[in-house]
Design a protein around this motif. Structure first.
Motif, PDB file in Angstrom:
ATOM      1  N   UNK A 110       1.861  49.186  67.128  1.00 30.91           N
ATOM      2  CA  UNK A 110       1.498  50.270  66.210  1.00 30.91           C
ATOM      3  C   UNK A 110       0.133  50.835  66.580  1.00 30.91           C
ATOM      4  N   UNK A 111      -0.811  49.954  66.878  1.00 29.50           N
ATOM      5  CA  UNK A 111      -2.143  50.415  67.257  1.00 29.50           C
ATOM      6  C   UNK A 111      -2.079  51.335  68.476  1.00 29.50           C
ATOM      7  N   UNK A 112      -1.313  50.926  69.475  1.00 33.26           N
ATOM      8  CA  UNK A 112      -1.200  51.734  70.693  1.00 33.26           C
ATOM      9  C   UNK A 112      -0.527  53.070  70.398  1.00 33.26           C
ATOM     10  N   UNK A 113       0.508  53.047  69.570  1.00 31.26           N
ATOM     11  CA  UNK A 113       1.199  54.292  69.222  1.00 31.26           C
ATOM     12  C   UNK A 113       0.267  55.228  68.461  1.00 31.26           C
ATOM     13  N   UNK A 114      -0.484  54.663  67.527  1.00 36.87           N
ATOM     14  CA  UNK A 114      -1.426  55.469  66.748  1.00 36.87           C
ATOM     15  C   UNK A 114      -2.449  56.146  67.647  1.00 36.87           C
ATOM     16  N   UNK A 115      -3.024  55.418  68.562  1.00 35.77           N
ATOM     17  CA  UNK A 115      -4.041  55.988  69.445  1.00 35.77           C
ATOM     18  C   UNK A 115      -3.477  57.171  70.235  1.00 35.77           C
ATOM     19  N   UNK A 116      -2.246  57.015  70.713  1.00 40.11           N
ATOM     20  CA  UNK A 116      -1.639  58.089  71.487  1.00 40.11           C
ATOM     21  C   UNK A 116      -1.268  59.273  70.598  1.00 40.11           C
ATOM     22  N   UNK A 117      -0.797  58.988  69.387  1.00 32.30           N
ATOM     23  CA  UNK A 117      -0.301  60.054  68.519  1.00 32.30           C
ATOM     24  C   UNK A 117      -1.415  60.893  67.911  1.00 32.30           C
ATOM     25  N   UNK A 118      -2.526  60.262  67.560  1.00 37.62           N
ATOM     26  CA  UNK A 118      -3.580  60.989  66.840  1.00 37.62           C
ATOM     27  C   UNK A 118      -4.788  61.295  67.720  1.00 37.62           C
ATOM     28  N   UNK A 119      -4.816  60.737  68.941  1.00 37.83           N
ATOM     29  CA  UNK A 119      -5.899  61.061  69.857  1.00 37.83           C
ATOM     30  C   UNK A 119      -7.250  60.534  69.444  1.00 37.83           C
ATOM     31  N   UNK A 120      -7.259  59.363  68.796  1.00 36.59           N
ATOM     32  CA  UNK A 120      -8.516  58.754  68.357  1.00 36.59           C
ATOM     33  C   UNK A 120      -8.727  57.435  69.080  1.00 36.59           C
ATOM     34  N   UNK A 121      -9.992  57.010  69.223  1.00 35.36           N
ATOM     35  CA  UNK A 121     -10.241  55.693  69.809  1.00 35.36           C
ATOM     36  C   UNK A 121      -9.712  54.583  68.903  1.00 35.36           C
ATOM     37  N   UNK A 122      -9.668  53.371  69.429  1.00 37.16           N
ATOM     38  CA  UNK A 122      -8.990  52.254  68.781  1.00 37.16           C
ATOM     39  C   UNK A 122      -9.437  52.018  67.344  1.00 37.16           C
ATOM     40  N   UNK A 123     -10.753  51.903  67.104  1.00 35.77           N
ATOM     41  CA  UNK A 123     -11.238  51.581  65.768  1.00 35.77           C
ATOM     42  C   UNK A 123     -10.912  52.675  64.765  1.00 35.77           C
ATOM     43  N   UNK A 124     -11.065  53.932  65.169  1.00 34.93           N
ATOM     44  CA  UNK A 124     -10.773  55.045  64.258  1.00 34.93           C
ATOM     45  C   UNK A 124      -9.277  55.166  63.996  1.00 34.93           C
ATOM     46  N   UNK A 125      -8.481  54.938  65.023  1.00 31.82           N
ATOM     47  CA  UNK A 125      -7.031  54.989  64.851  1.00 31.82           C
ATOM     48  C   UNK A 125      -6.564  53.876  63.916  1.00 31.82           C
ATOM     49  N   UNK A 126      -7.173  52.702  64.032  1.00 30.18           N
ATOM     50  CA  UNK A 126      -6.818  51.579  63.160  1.00 30.18           C
ATOM     51  C   UNK A 126      -7.202  51.880  61.716  1.00 30.18           C
ATOM     52  N   UNK A 127      -8.370  52.464  61.498  1.00 33.78           N
ATOM     53  CA  UNK A 127      -8.786  52.820  60.144  1.00 33.78           C
ATOM     54  C   UNK A 127      -7.828  53.835  59.537  1.00 33.78           C
ATOM     55  N   UNK A 128      -7.400  54.794  60.336  1.00 36.63           N
ATOM     56  CA  UNK A 128      -6.458  55.799  59.836  1.00 36.63           C
ATOM     57  C   UNK A 128      -5.104  55.164  59.531  1.00 36.63           C
ATOM     58  N   UNK A 129      -4.708  54.230  60.358  1.00 39.37           N
ATOM     59  CA  UNK A 129      -3.429  53.551  60.121  1.00 39.37           C
ATOM     60  C   UNK A 129      -3.450  52.776  58.806  1.00 39.37           C
ATOM     61  N   UNK A 130      -4.565  52.102  58.514  1.00 39.80           N
ATOM     62  CA  UNK A 130      -4.690  51.392  57.238  1.00 39.80           C
ATOM     63  C   UNK A 130      -4.669  52.362  56.070  1.00 39.80           C
ATOM     64  N   UNK A 131      -5.272  53.519  56.249  1.00 43.61           N
ATOM     65  CA  UNK A 131      -5.219  54.552  55.214  1.00 43.61           C
ATOM     66  C   UNK A 131      -3.786  55.001  54.975  1.00 43.61           C
ATOM     67  N   UNK A 132      -3.032  55.182  56.059  1.00 44.42           N
ATOM     68  CA  UNK A 132      -1.627  55.571  55.929  1.00 44.42           C
ATOM     69  C   UNK A 132      -0.834  54.494  55.178  1.00 44.42           C
ATOM     70  N   UNK A 133      -1.106  53.227  55.490  1.00 43.23           N
ATOM     71  CA  UNK A 133      -0.412  52.142  54.804  1.00 43.23           C
ATOM     72  C   UNK A 133      -0.673  52.195  53.300  1.00 43.23           C
ATOM     73  N   UNK A 134      -1.931  52.397  52.936  1.00 44.27           N
ATOM     74  CA  UNK A 134      -2.305  52.410  51.523  1.00 44.27           C
ATOM     75  C   UNK A 134      -1.727  53.615  50.796  1.00 44.27           C
TER      76      UNK A 134
END
Length: 219
Positions: free
Chosen positions: A33-57
């Motif tokens: 999921x982390x790798x997919x997020x980085x590719x899909x949203x064009x953000x570095x790892x930490x920012x993509x992970x933060x956005x993914x947690x926001x999406x989960x919530x």
């Protein structure tokens, strides 16, 4: 466990519920999921992970958040993130036996993809123990904890919520089940999330919890 004697439909989340979280499957999924997020949203790892947690919530799953905010192919996402090795997943013949002994029907209700559910259930040896497996595709990609998803599941299998129990490792996913009248069982520690009065029972391990329920009427 006497207050579960009324249960005739047993509903189980799958990942980190039918098997222990320590076996690590969801850690592998999270890496994908982390790798997919980085590719899909064009953000570095930490920012993509933060956005993914926001999406989960906010949306219940990463995919729901991506679909609401980005142009993604849901089928590609589901295949990519769930295409992980299951070598660490241990077969559980005792769980298969206990599920077979439980009185009534048994179901899986998972936010995972069907291909993932098929692989996991086969790997742990319980694929033939369920009367239905309800996956994210069956939810039209609207995941737990959406109340409508629970209602659709209950309607699809003609399950009386007042005669059902739902087992889940994520506390908030138990809230709509409780509101509909289901008995609720939290498996695990809740991942650090709030555990409120919508949780009727708690257990560290599903097999340990089911053992007295499945064997209580044995001679």
């Amino acid at each position: 466990m006497s207050d579960l004697r009324h249960v005739t439909s047993w509903v189980f989340d799958m990942d980190d519920c039918l098997y222990p979280r320590a076996q690590g499957v969801m850690r592998l999924v999270q890496e994908r999921i982390n790798a997919f997020m980085m590719a899909a949203v064009g953000l570095p790892k930490d920012e993509a992970r933060a956005l993914q947690l926001q999406f989960l919530n906010e949306h219940g799953t990463t995919l729901a958040g991506l679909m609401a905010n980005y142009a993604v192919d849901p089928a590609a996402f589901l295949h990519d993130v769930h295409d992980v090795p299951l070598d660490s997943l241990e077969p559980n013949p005792e769980l298969a036996d206990l599920l077979g002994r439980l009185p009534g029907r048994k179901f899986v209700l998972t936010n995972g993809a069907r291909m993932h559910a098929d692989r996991v259930l086969a790997r742990i040896g319980v694929a033939g123990r369920f009367d239905g497996v309800w996956c994210i595709e069956d939810m039209d990609l609207v995941p737990k904890p959406a109340p409508a998803t629970f209602r659709r599941f209950l309607d699809r299998y003609d399950v009386d919520p007042h005669a059902a129990a739902f087992f889940e490792d994520t506390p908030r996913n138990l809230m709509p089940a409780k509101a509909l009248g289901m008995a609720t069982v939290l498996i695990g520690d809740g991942h650090g999330h709030e555990i409120g009065d919508w949780v009727d029972h708690r257990a560290d391990d599903l097999t340990d919890f089911l053992r007295p329920l499945a064997l209580r009427d044995a001679a």
